[in-house]
Design a protein around this motif. Structure first.
Motif, PDB file in Angstrom:
ATOM      1  N   ARG A   1      42.122  37.141  44.325  1.00  5.30           N
ATOM      2  CA  ARG A   1      42.793  35.892  44.692  1.00  5.30           C
ATOM      3  C   ARG A   1      41.955  35.052  45.643  1.00  5.30           C
ATOM      4  NH1 ARG A   1      47.986  39.168  46.489  1.00  5.30           N
ATOM      5  NH2 ARG A   1      46.993  40.547  45.007  1.00  5.30           N
TER       6      ARG A   1
ATOM      7  N   SER B   1      38.622  40.011  40.071  1.00  2.00           N
ATOM      8  CA  SER B   1      39.189  41.048  40.917  1.00  2.00           C
ATOM      9  C   SER B   1      38.491  42.335  40.510  1.00  2.00           C
ATOM     10  CB  SER B   1      40.698  41.179  40.704  1.00  2.00           C
ATOM     11  OG  SER B   1      41.145  42.343  41.365  1.00  2.00           O
TER      12      SER B   1
ATOM     13  N   THR C   1      50.198  49.945  39.567  1.00  2.00           N
ATOM     14  CA  THR C   1      49.116  49.019  39.223  1.00  2.00           C
ATOM     15  C   THR C   1      47.827  49.770  38.950  1.00  2.00           C
ATOM     16  OG1 THR C   1      47.790  47.157  40.033  1.00  2.00           O
ATOM     17  CG2 THR C   1      48.596  48.691  41.686  1.00  2.00           C
TER      18      THR C   1
ATOM     19  N   LYS D   1      39.816  46.192  39.352  1.00  2.00           N
ATOM     20  CA  LYS D   1      40.246  46.728  38.056  1.00  2.00           C
ATOM     21  C   LYS D   1      39.026  47.266  37.303  1.00  2.00           C
ATOM     22  CE  LYS D   1      43.814  43.873  39.161  1.00  2.00           C
ATOM     23  NZ  LYS D   1      43.830  43.032  40.370  1.00  2.00           N
TER      24      LYS D   1
ATOM     25  N   ARG E   1      55.992  47.469  33.438  1.00  2.00           N
ATOM     26  CA  ARG E   1      54.589  47.832  33.213  1.00  2.00           C
ATOM     27  C   ARG E   1      54.299  49.236  33.736  1.00  2.00           C
ATOM     28  NH1 ARG E   1      49.714  44.541  36.066  1.00  2.00           N
ATOM     29  NH2 ARG E   1      50.320  45.914  37.776  1.00  2.00           N
TER      30      ARG E   1
ATOM     31  N   ASP F   1      38.687  34.598  33.811  1.00  2.00           N
ATOM     32  CA  ASP F   1      39.206  35.589  34.747  1.00  2.00           C
ATOM     33  C   ASP F   1      38.669  36.912  34.208  1.00  2.00           C
ATOM     34  OD1 ASP F   1      40.562  37.561  36.078  1.00  2.00           O
ATOM     35  OD2 ASP F   1      42.442  36.462  36.203  1.00  2.00           O
TER      36      ASP F   1
HETATM   37  N1  F0G Z   1      43.785  38.097  37.764  1.00  2.33           N
HETATM   38  C1  F0G Z   1      44.380  39.096  37.098  1.00  2.33           C
HETATM   39  C2  F0G Z   1      44.385  39.079  35.618  1.00  2.33           C
HETATM   40  C3  F0G Z   1      45.002  40.142  37.795  1.00  2.33           C
HETATM   41  O1  F0G Z   1      45.587  41.113  37.114  1.00  2.33           O
HETATM   42  C4  F0G Z   1      44.976  40.127  39.208  1.00  2.33           C
HETATM   43  C5  F0G Z   1      45.645  41.171  39.979  1.00  2.33           C
HETATM   44  C6  F0G Z   1      44.346  39.064  39.861  1.00  2.33           C
HETATM   45  C7  F0G Z   1      43.748  38.073  39.107  1.00  2.33           C
HETATM   46  C8  F0G Z   1      44.313  38.959  41.360  1.00  2.33           C
HETATM   47  O2  F0G Z   1      43.423  39.864  41.889  1.00  2.33           O
HETATM   48  O3  F0G Z   1      44.845  41.396  43.270  1.00  2.33           O
HETATM   49  O4  F0G Z   1      42.366  41.341  43.506  1.00  2.33           O
HETATM   50  O5  F0G Z   1      43.730  39.454  44.331  1.00  2.33           O
HETATM   51  N2  F0G Z   1      46.462  41.972  39.469  1.00  2.33           N
HETATM   52  C9  F0G Z   1      47.112  43.080  40.145  1.00  2.33           C
HETATM   53  C10 F0G Z   1      48.066  43.711  39.181  1.00  2.33           C
HETATM   54  C11 F0G Z   1      47.727  42.742  41.452  1.00  2.33           C
HETATM   55  O6  F0G Z   1      48.739  44.672  39.601  1.00  2.33           O
HETATM   56  O7  F0G Z   1      48.152  43.313  38.027  1.00  2.33           O
HETATM   57  P1  F0G Z   1      43.621  40.555  43.321  1.00  2.33           P
END
Ligand code: F0G
Length: 460
Positions: free
Chosen positions: A104, A258, A53, A261, A408, A218
């Motif tokens: 989340r 989040s 990730t 990233k 991925r 988002d």
């Molecule tokens: N929205 C998107 C587009 C995400 O990619 C993620 C998390 C979240 C919300 C949730 O955020 O993990 O901080 O609670 N994506 C990670 C991934 C887990 O590996 O794609 P989070």
């Protein structure tokens, strides 16, 4: 300053390194067996290059590490809360915010505050945690992304766009009063990291204004989405990532985030909105589920590092190198003829597992199988984004069998070098050369929700 006529290079130099561990094939076979063929259940000590990730895995800058030392760990009213607020106002333009422990947490907040039982929440493709929170709040997710997004080989440049005719149909079918907001994701993760265009967002904005539907972004990978707008959309070539992010947020009502990233931190997130009353409700909600509304599950130092990370994420040079590295890996894989989602997105290269393992049925879990095989071959850890991630339909209990069955290869930001990219591509080529011999997997343990994290499998 960007020197466009030369190839990209990392806009930083390395001050400290973390040594990598190599393992033998025998050790990896044992490790993946013990992990139930789920790469999420491997110990990171058994991993060589970790592409599980891009979430919370970025390397922080010296400025961010210094920010940790400026942490004000007061229970209430920490100065870091205000510094982060200033960064959100400056770069995203939202008036109010509530910090959360990660993305989340903000999805939980937004879903519980705005969704009523029986509502419909359109989105440009689902994301696992986002949809789950919508469903838990009594809502029904409706996919309104353009059809091109579901076709791994379609080279449309803005596969993250909303199909306005799908929005119109939804309103005609259920009525606008059943649609509190649309959840609009920048650089759509499950579609392969695909951007929406500013033109599409503007169209959505006037549609939603007309029907009194809010737009919640988002914003997790929105700065990366902005890089694609800059490089692909007419009229934006001379705008900076910062200007583009600010403009696109101005067509939305707020965001979930989040920060693990784009914002280059290892933990944290926030909910932002221009609606003062909603923010008050979110603060109340925060006190119950996250922590006091001036830290929301983060330490003061985490908020300070995020404020600096947000600023760094808006740098054109940063995005050029970030996206450049992902594109480079995509090119290397294409050179070997490996089927990947096109165009290559910003945070990951997605292998088309259906095309890689055409002899497997989708219920043989081709993406899960391929992820495990790549680990055994090379110690490179990747992740499943297919039938296992999509889960079961709550009504029928059947596997959702999504059109996209992907693996991925997610690149942490500022962590690996171009030589690592070559090794990754060479490793996957070796799996490609023996693809006909690969057999599928079946579940031996399956949790009820977000099953991809903890499921266990064995060979069929
Ligand atoms: N929205 C998107 C587009 C995400 O990619 C993620 C998390 C979240 C919300 C949730 O955020 O993990 O901080 O609670 N994506 C990670 C991934 C887990 O590996 O794609 P989070």
């Amino acid at each position: 300053m960007t020197i466009e006529k030369r190839s990209w290079a990392e806009p930083y130099k390395i001050k400290m390194v973390e040594l990598l561990k190599m393992t033998t094939r025998g050790e990896r076979e044992k490790a993946i067996h013990e992990a139930g063929y789920n790469t999420f259940l491997l110990r990171s000590d058994d991993v060589y290059i970790d592409l599980l990730t891009d979430s919370g895995t970025s390397a922080m800058s010296d400025d961010q590490w210094s920010a940790l030392m400026r942490g004000d760990e007061s229970y209430a009213g920490s100065r870091n809360f205000y510094n982060l607020w200033d960064a959100i106002k400056e770069f995203y333009g939202y008036k109010y915010y509530v910090p959360t422990h990660q993305g989340r947490g903000s999805e939980h907040m937004l879903s519980q505050l705005l969704i009523k039982e029986g509502d419909y929440i359109p989105g440009n493709m689902y994301f696992t945690t986002t949809r789950l929170h919508q469903e838990k709040a009594g809502g029904n997710f409706v996919d309104v992304i353009v059809d091109e997004a579901h076709d791994a080989q379609n080279e449309f440049q803005f596969k993250g766009n909303v199909d306005m005719s799908k929005m119109e149909k939804l309103i005609a079918d259920v009525g606008a009063d059943k649609v509190p907001y649309i959840s609009l994701e920048g650089n759509v993760n499950m579609a392969g990291g695909q951007p929406f265009s500013m033109e599409n967002l503007k169209e959505l904005y006037s549609f939603c204004k007309k029907h009194d539907i809010k737009i919640y972004l988002d914003a997790t990978r929105t700065a990366e989405n902005a890089w694609f707008i800059k490089t692909r959309e007419k009229g934006y070539e001379n705008k900076s990532v910062k200007e583009i992010v600010y403009e696109l947020c101005s067509y939305t009502d707020g965001c979930t985030m989040s920060a693990k990233k784009d914002s280059l931190v290892n933990i944290g997130g926030f909910f932002a909105t221009n609606d003062e009353e909603l923010c008050k409700k979110a603060q109340n909600f925060c006190v119950i589920f996250e922590g006091l509304h001036t830290y929301g599950g983060m330490a003061g130092r985490d908020m300070e590092a995020m404020a600096v990370g947000i600023k760094e994420s808006m740098g054109d040079d940063h995005q050029r190198a970030r996206v450049g590295q992902v594109q480079y890996l995509g090119q290397q894989l294409q050179k070997y003829g490996i089927p990947i989602v096109l165009p290559v997105g910003s945070h990951a290269v997605f292998i088309d597992a259906k095309a890689f393992l055409p002899h497997l049925d989708q219920n043989d879990l081709p993406s899960q199988t391929l992820a495990a095989e790549i680990y055994v071959e090379s110690g490179v850890r990747v992740m499943e984004r297919g039938n296992v991630s999509a889960g079961r339909d709550p009504e029928t209990g059947e596997n959702r069998c999504p059109k996209l069955e992907l693996v991925r290869l997610t690149l942490p930001r500022r962590v690996y070098t171009q030589a690592h990219m070559d090794v990754i591509a060479e490793s996957i080529k070796e799996v490609w050369d023996r693809r006909d011999t690969i057999t599928g997997l079946k579940f031996v343990y399956e949790p009820e929700v977000l099953r991809f994290f903890q499921s266990r499998f064995e060979k069929k």
